[in-house]
Each structure stands twice: as structure tokens, then as C-alpha cells.
Write a protein that holds these residues in place. Structure first.
Motif, PDB file in Angstrom:
ATOM      1  N   ARG A   1       0.809  -1.223   0.000  1.00  0.00           N
ATOM      2  CA  ARG A   1       0.000   0.000   0.000  1.00  0.00           C
ATOM      3  C   ARG A   1       0.840   1.269   0.000  1.00  0.00           C
ATOM      4  N   ASP A   2       0.176   2.340  -0.385  1.00  0.00           N
ATOM      5  CA  ASP A   2       0.847   3.644  -0.492  1.00  0.00           C
ATOM      6  C   ASP A   2       0.866   4.374   0.853  1.00  0.00           C
ATOM      7  N   THR A   3       1.602   3.827   1.805  1.00  0.00           N
ATOM      8  CA  THR A   3       1.652   4.470   3.124  1.00  0.00           C
ATOM      9  C   THR A   3       3.018   4.263   3.760  1.00  0.00           C
ATOM     10  N   GLY A   4       3.293   5.045   4.797  1.00  0.00           N
ATOM     11  CA  GLY A   4       4.487   4.845   5.610  1.00  0.00           C
ATOM     12  C   GLY A   4       5.731   4.745   4.759  1.00  0.00           C
ATOM     13  N   ALA A   5       6.428   3.611   4.886  1.00  0.00           N
ATOM     14  CA  ALA A   5       7.707   3.435   4.213  1.00  0.00           C
ATOM     15  C   ALA A   5       7.530   2.876   2.801  1.00  0.00           C
TER      16      ALA A   5
END
Ligand code: PLP
Ligand code: SF4
Length: 427
Positions: free
Chosen positions: A320-324
């Protein structure tokens, strides 16, 4: 069980021979993103002689590229200067907000109501399945660097998303007989003591007939297999699974395995065998991520080992497109190549693994391949699950894009209409 986080994590890295320069990176990155490993991961899974390139080290330990360079530099300067705690915390919070902490509108979307009251901690996105986030299950035995639920590990506020009362679950199900599957998730519900798991599960056996399948999303088989073997209430948990099966329910551990190494210890093998002996099934899923498992051979081996151990390969997810995600993410085109090469290397019994799959706002989208239509290169996709059930199983095209990493970066082909998109809650 011993845990290492923050200063203890830095000490562990130093004790196992990591250089000072790395330990500084670790401190900087872990001031923004959550990291934790336990003794099993440190002693049985990580090959320290191969660190930092060891895949399990990459999975669980910080890397400086997990933060955008300006964020890294800002946090490093504060830490090097010995900035006061409050200032560090404020800078970390600002950095976290920049890292898309709630991909896919996780906080607002899919929260159902009961008698006009929001049931935070339940998600009902697809008719037949309800996700439950029990409040006692919202942490994990160790953390994955790519976790898309990382925000809840750094802020107590996030626990607003958790469900406290099992009666809210049975109350909701009484109004929603279409729900056949209850999926306990987190965090990791297997972090809960058996006595607590029982408080959630027993009412489902006693008060609902419609919830036929009980799933537990867990990485405990990878991070703490003793939960099912020598742990103090392991036997009790297995007895609970047996009771569910005896009452005619299907019990499935939706196990998260990122790398074949996680299937190779005696402990995990014994744990799988004991779970299967109760009549419960183990299904395996994981995201495809750079530095950990972006290698077709790793997936072929993982799926083959799973089949041998009686685990059913289920999903290969797109990160997914989040965090790292800048560190772990891969282009969809590359994900397709890896899936296709991996699946070629195993027999039909392991080809139950579907992928690459994106759990996107409009639904679970599977990428089937690339093709040429009307002289244009295109991705072929379909929904495995959708907010609008009529979308399921109907192939559609998106313009081929070698850099796109997520569904919302895709554009329609020139002769096509817009791609299906988030259409509002329906329950
Ligand atoms: C994946 C998922 C489910 C379950 O889908 P299955 O295809 O039945 O495994 C349910 N709800 C959400 C939000 C999901 O992402
Ligand atoms: S086990 Fe799952 S919830 Fe826990 S850190 Fe890993 S990805 Fe996140």
C-alpha cells in the motif's frame, strides 16, 4: 517473551555487530515509524551474518530510505543536537502526517452503525465479510516495516478504531444475516490471551447461526509460533478452535508469511501441524515488497513449502501507499512479472495464490496481465471483491504504465471510460 524497541532495539543491533553509522540511522527512522522485534525474530529468523541485506532484517529493522531525505535530515539534526523530548515528538508527529497514515480512508470508510451508533472497530466493506478490530488485539509480536496499520502503533488515538464490546459484534450480526465471515484482525488478534479470544468467539457460537466462517488475520506463526505450541495458553486456544469446528464453523488462520525462512523453523512447523489437527485451516498471504521478497524464487519456494505443510496459498498483495512505501513499494508491472514467474515454478496445488492484488478503495483489484488492445498497451484487471458487487469478475482495462504502483495512479485506456472508483458506503 523479550521485546526490543527504541533504545533496546538500538542496543540489540549494536550487540549483534551492526556498525555505529547504522545504529544512528536506526535511531532516526524509529523516532518516526514504529519498530519492534522479539527474541524469536532476533534469534531464530534473522541471519545476522547477512545483515543488513538479510530479508528478515529488512522486514523488521529500520532503513534510512524509509523516510523522505528531508525528513530524515531534520530528525537526524534534532537527535544529534540532543533536542528536548517534546521537540522531537512534535517533529515526529509532523513527519508521520506526511506519510499518508490512513491509506484508502481507513478511518472514515466502511464503519457501520448499530441503532444509530457508529461501531468503530468494525469494517463492513463487502456484503459477506465483517472485519473486527478487537481493542485487545491492536499490536503485534514484532512489527513489519511495511505495515499499513503503522499509524495505530504510534498513536493512542488510533485505538478509537478498536471495538471493545463483543456484544456490539453479535448485535450487528443479528441485523446482518448476509454476513457469513467474521475476520478478526488488528494488529494481530493472536496477541490476545486465549481467555480474551474466547470472550470474542464464544458469543458468535452461541448467539449467531449466520457467521459460518471465523478468520483470524495473524503473523504469529511467523513472529511467535510458541503462541500455538509451548505458550502458557496455547493448548486452550487449540481447544477453542476445536470447539468452533465441532459446532460446524470453518476456522481459518489467515497467516501472513513474507519469506520462506519463516516456514523453516521447527517451531513454526509444529505450530502449523497443531493448528491443522484441530480442523482449522491455515491460509497464507503477504504483500510483495522490495528488499524482502521481490524475487520469484522466494515466492515459489514459499508456496511449495506451504503446500507441503498443509497451508493454502491465498493472496499476493501489492504494497500500500503508506508509511515506508517509498522503500518497499514496487511498480505494478514488476509485481506482475514476479507473480507470473513465481507461479510458473509451482504446480497447480500452489496456484491457489492469487495476485498481484490491491486492496483499494473501490475493492480488491487483481492484476491479470498486460495486453494490447486497439494498438494500445494495457493492464487487464478485475475485481475479486467490490463495493458494487456487479463489478466482480468483470475484466477491465487500464493504460499500461511502467511506473504506477497503485490503483489510483492508473488511467483509463484512450477508448475506455473512467476506472471504477470509490462510490460511498452502502451499509
Ligand atoms: C480482503 C478483504 C476482505 C475479505 O475478502 P476475501 O476475498 O473474502 O478474503 C474483507 N474485507 C476487506 C476490507 C478486505 O480487504
Ligand atoms: S503483523 Fe500485520 S499488523 Fe502487525 S506489523 Fe506486520 S503487517 Fe502490520
Amino acid at each position: 517473551m523479550k521485546h526490543y524497541a527504541n533504545e533496546r532495539l538500538a542496543q540489540l543491533a549494536r550487540d549483534r555487530g551492526m556498525p555505529d553509522e547504522y545504529v544512528r540511522d536506526l535511531r532516526v527512522v524509529s523516532s518516526v515509524l514504529p519498530f519492534k522485534v522479539n527474541e524469536y525474530v532476533a534469534d531464530e529468523l534473522i541471519d545476522w551474518s547477512a545483515a543488513p541485506d538479510d530479508p528478515i532484517f529488512r522486514l523488521t529493522f529500520p532503513h534510512r530510505d524509509m523516510l523522505p531525505a528531508p525528513v530524515f535530515d531534520r530528525m537526524a539534526a534534532l537527535l544529534d543536537a540532543g533536542a528536548p523530548r517534546a521537540e522531537l515528538r512534535a517533529a515526529a508527529t509532523a513527519a508521520q502526517l506526511d506519510l499518508n497514515p490512513h491509506p484508502g480512508g481507513q478511518l472514515e470508510a466502511n464503519v457501520p452503525t448499530l441503532d444509530g451508533r457508529r461501531l468503530d472497530g468494525l469494517q463492513h466493506k463487502y456484503a459477506e465479510t465483517v472485519l473486527v478490530f478487537p481493542s485487545q488485539g491492536q499490536t503485534c509480536h514484532s512489527y513489519c516495516g511495511y505495515c499499513f496499520r503503522w499509524a495505530q502503533f504510534v498513536s493512542q488515538d488510533e485505538l478509537r478504531q478498536a471495538l471493545r464490546d463483543p456484544a456490539d459484534l453479535t448485535g450487528y450480526l443479528a441485523h446482518h444475516p448476509e454476513v457469513t465471515d467474521v475476520l478478526f484482525t488488528g494488529g494481530d488478534p493472536m496477541i490476545m490471551r486465549t481467555e480474551v479470544v474466547r470472550r470474542w468467539v464464544e458469543p458468535l457460537l452461541e448467539r449467531t447461526d449466520t457467521a459460518r466462517t471465523l478468520r483470524f488475520g495473524t503473523k504469529a506463526l511467523s513472529y511467535w509460533p510458541a503462541r500455538f505450541t509451548t505458550g502458557p495458553d496455547a493448548d486452550d486456544l487449540l481447544r477453542l478452535f476445536e470447539e468452533c469446528v465441532a459446532r460446524g464453523r470453518h476456522v481459518a488462520l489467515m497467516a501472513h508469511f513474507s519469506h520462506p525462512r519463516e516456514l523453516e523453523t521447527d517451531a513454526v512447523r509444529e505450530a502449523i501441524a497443531r493448528i491443522r489437527a484441530t480442523g482449522a485451516e491455515v491460509r497464507a498471504q503477504a504483500p510483495l515488497v522490495a528488499h524482502v521478497n521481490d524475487d520469484p524464487a522466494a515466492w515459489s519456494r514459499m508456496w511449495q513449502l506451504q503446500v507441503e505443510l498443509g497451508v493454502i496459498p491465498y493472496y499476493m498483495f501489492v504494497e500500500r501507499d503508506t508509511g515506508a512505501s517509498s522503500y518497499f513499494g514496487l511498480p505494478l508491472a514488476r509485481a506482475l512479472d514476479i507473480y507470473r514467474e513465481a507461479v510458473r515454478g509451482v504446480s497447480g496445488l500452489a496456484r491457489t495464490a492469487r495476485g498481484p492484488v490491491m486492496s483499494a478503495a473501490p475493492g480488491k483489484v487483481m492484476l491479470h496481465g498486460t495486453t494490447e488492445v486497439a494498438g494500445e498497451r494495457a493492464f487487464v484487471l478485475s475485481f475479486l471483491q467490490a463495493r458494487r458487487p456487479e463489478w466482480v469478475g468483470r475484466p477491465f482495462f487500464a493504460a499500461y504504465d511502467e511506473h504506477a504502483q497503485w490503483y489510483d495512479e492508473l488511467k483509463p485506456v484512450s477508448f475506455g471510460t473512467t476506472l471504477p472508483s470509490y462510490a460511498g458506503d452502502q451499509w
